[in-house]
Scaffold this motif. Structure first.
Motif, PDB file in Angstrom:
ATOM      1  N   ILE A  42       0.226  -1.407  -0.300  1.00  0.00           N
ATOM      2  CA  ILE A  42       0.263   0.049  -0.061  1.00  0.00           C
ATOM      3  C   ILE A  42       0.601   1.040  -0.276  1.00  0.00           C
ATOM      4  O   ILE A  42       1.941   1.701   0.966  1.00  0.00           O
ATOM      5  N   ASP A  43       0.664   1.730  -1.204  1.00  0.00           N
ATOM      6  CA  ASP A  43       1.781   3.345  -1.296  1.00  0.00           C
ATOM      7  C   ASP A  43       2.546   2.755  -1.482  1.00  0.00           C
ATOM      8  O   ASP A  43       3.967   3.760  -0.228  1.00  0.00           O
ATOM      9  N   GLU A  44       3.282   1.814  -2.020  1.00  0.00           N
ATOM     10  CA  GLU A  44       4.661   1.551  -2.164  1.00  0.00           C
ATOM     11  C   GLU A  44       5.421   0.904  -0.254  1.00  0.00           C
ATOM     12  O   GLU A  44       6.540   0.790  -0.763  1.00  0.00           O
ATOM     13  N   ARG A  45       4.940   0.633  -0.150  1.00  0.00           N
ATOM     14  CA  ARG A  45       5.406   0.211   1.243  1.00  0.00           C
ATOM     15  C   ARG A  45       4.313  -1.155   1.573  1.00  0.00           C
ATOM     16  O   ARG A  45       3.230  -1.361   1.331  1.00  0.00           O
ATOM     17  N   MET A  46       4.867  -2.123   1.816  1.00  0.00           N
ATOM     18  CA  MET A  46       4.443  -3.621   2.626  1.00  0.00           C
ATOM     19  C   MET A  46       3.292  -3.506   3.944  1.00  0.00           C
ATOM     20  O   MET A  46       4.501  -2.430   4.809  1.00  0.00           O
ATOM     21  N   VAL A  47       2.846  -3.857   4.240  1.00  0.00           N
ATOM     22  CA  VAL A  47       1.654  -3.437   5.343  1.00  0.00           C
ATOM     23  C   VAL A  47       1.255  -5.066   5.875  1.00  0.00           C
ATOM     24  O   VAL A  47       0.862  -5.447   4.820  1.00  0.00           O
ATOM     25  N   VAL A  48       1.012  -5.161   6.804  1.00  0.00           N
ATOM     26  CA  VAL A  48       0.529  -6.613   7.169  1.00  0.00           C
ATOM     27  C   VAL A  48      -1.169  -5.836   7.346  1.00  0.00           C
ATOM     28  O   VAL A  48      -1.361  -4.988   7.585  1.00  0.00           O
ATOM     29  N   VAL A  49      -1.422  -7.216   7.382  1.00  0.00           N
ATOM     30  CA  VAL A  49      -2.775  -7.758   7.145  1.00  0.00           C
ATOM     31  C   VAL A  49      -3.402  -7.858   8.255  1.00  0.00           C
ATOM     32  O   VAL A  49      -2.858  -9.483   7.952  1.00  0.00           O
ATOM     33  N   ALA A  50      -4.126  -7.616   8.556  1.00  0.00           N
ATOM     34  CA  ALA A  50      -5.037  -7.108  10.080  1.00  0.00           C
ATOM     35  C   ALA A  50      -6.109  -8.792   9.934  1.00  0.00           C
ATOM     36  O   ALA A  50      -6.752  -9.122   8.579  1.00  0.00           O
TER      37      ALA A  50
END
Length: 463
Positions: A42-50
């Protein structure tokens, strides 16, 4: 046995603490169950999916992994470490010109006829230094000017120290573009250094207004009634302070050119971040240009420019090492598959709490850890990589996590006895730390409440 001297406790070096935490994290990989979240970009960064956490096979880390963690951290954090060293080098050149210190000294000297303006204008100047480049050690020569100046005007030495130190500390806490605190934290959070500056400027203005008001109230009280001074029984006779012996250069046209270059460079950086989406590479480019062009404008020789750049980078070598070693902690946790287990456990505890409580707890925790790790870069590299993904899980923006970090260490820096700058300033004025603590406590209470208000409002405006 009576001849044995008691060993005096000394706070371990930040790097020692971080390496110890690498060892502790490796031990935890043998104890904590392994697990993993899914991640999405998301927005060029890896984000943890809850909600995607699941247990996986364990992969405990041994002694080999412990001693390879630092170099792995260097490789993983190379961009941030390189950014810190380059920016440090650029500021090394700017500091070599002496233009910033000369400009402040020149302004203070011109204001001697307008005594009522000296405290607010001086604090604003030191605050601007703190908010833009983390002015700290650079303030030390100014105590030699302000202590005799303030006492000659009917104030006391505590007013002098407060004007310089609190001015810079308030700016540091409310950092807008300071690359050595908020810049590093934002880079570690994978958001653009310098982003969110609009809200940070508002915070800076209010923080400075509170601090200036506090110092001026005390100063006016002392001037009207010297018996109200908290340091009235402390003699300055033995200090032998010579306001002429400060090593601050005269403010010249070349110095004015350096200040102009610095201001234009910072304005360009802010424009690039807000309008062009600049990130670390472009920001490092701006700071490099500021350093080199400033050196040329100041008339420095090429070897002076190079030596100053190397010296500035050398001053931040410990910061770079802390970032790399701290990244090694995260790598150990990631390779042992326990970082997501820790995040999941923390998220389960915090999910039932209002977000306002979470972000303010983050601020208070950062402040407490800052007593143990007073280095801005060390604290950022240790806490932000863990707290940022935790923020993702509880729906708190990474910008808010960075803000909680910067105010956490910023407020602690007002009083921490591990600060060489604070203790050096108090030593110059012959002021005990206990007196300083008594003086600043009312201000700290107001600043803490103000910060918690900022953090809470930030949640609801989508900062």
């Amino acid at each position: 046995m009576n001849n044995l001297r008691k060993r005096k406790f000394t706070m371990p070096n930040t790097l020692s603490i971080i390496f110890l935490l690498i060892v502790v994290m490796a031990v935890l990989t043998w104890i904590v169950p392994s697990g993993s979240f899914e991640r999405q970009e998301i927005d060029e960064r890896m984000v943890v999916v809850a909600g995607t956490y699941e247990k996986v096979a364990s992969n405990p880390q041994g002694i080999t992994e412990v001693f390879t963690a630092p170099i792995s951290g260097f490789i993983d954090a190379a961009e941030v470490v390189g950014f810190v060293l380059i920016v440090g080098g650029a500021f090394g050149i700017v500091n070599k010109t002496g233009a910033i210190e000369a400009m402040i000294a020149h302004t203070v000297n011109r204001m001697k006829k307008f005594q009522f303006l000296i405290i607010p204008i001086s604090m604003i100047l030191f605050g601007l230094g703190g908010t833009t480049f983390g002015m700290s050690e650079e303030t030390l020569p100014f105590y030699m000017i302000f202590i005799p100046l303030m006492t000659s005007m009917g104030y006391d030495s505590l007013t002098a120290v407060a004007t310089v130190f609190i001015g810079a500390a308030a700016g540091f806490a409310a950092s807008t573009t300071n690359p050595f605190s908020v810049g590093i934290a934002q880079a570690l959070s994978h958001i653009s250094p310098g982003s969110g500056i609009e809200y940070r400027i508002i915070m800076f203005i209010i923080y400075m207004a509170i601090c200036i008001g506090f110092v001026m109230m005390y100063a006016n009280k002392v001037k009207k009634d010297p018996s109200k001074s908290l340091v009235r029984n402390i003699s300055l006779d033995e200090l032998a302070i010579d306001s002429e012996d400060t090593n601050i250069k005269e403010f010249t046209k070349r110095g004015a050119m350096v200040i102009t270059i610095f201001v234009l460079g910072m304005a360009t950086m802010i424009y690039g971040v807000l309008e062009q989406g600049w990130y670390i590479n472009e920001i490092a480019m701006i700071f490099t240009a500021i350093g080199i062009i400033s050196g040329i404008a100041a008339g420095l020789k090429q070897d002076e420019i190079v030596d100053s750049f190397i010296g500035g980078s050398k001053d931040l070598m410990s910061a770079g090492l802390c970032i790399a070693f701290a990244r090694g902690i995260v790598i150990i946790a990631e390779n042992g598959y326990i970082i997501d287990t820790i995040l999941n456990s923390a998220a389960n505890i915090l999910n039932g709490l209002p977000k306002a409580i979470f972000i303010n707890l983050t601020f208070l925790i950062e402040g407490l850890i800052a007593f143990l790790i007073p280095s801005a870069s060390g604290l950022a590299s240790l806490t932000v990589p863990v707290l940022s993904p935790l923020g993702d899980l509880v729906d708190v923006s990474r910008q808010m996590i960075v803000t909680a970090y910067q105010f956490g260490i910023g407020v602690t820096n007002f009083i921490t006895p591990t600060s060489g700058v604070l203790m050096g300033a108090l030593a110059l004025a012959n002021i005990p730390w206990s007196k300083w603590l008594r003086f600043t406590m009312p201000l700290l209470v107001v600043l803490i409440l103000t910060t918690m208000t900022f953090l809470t409002i930030g949640l609801y405006i989508g900062f």
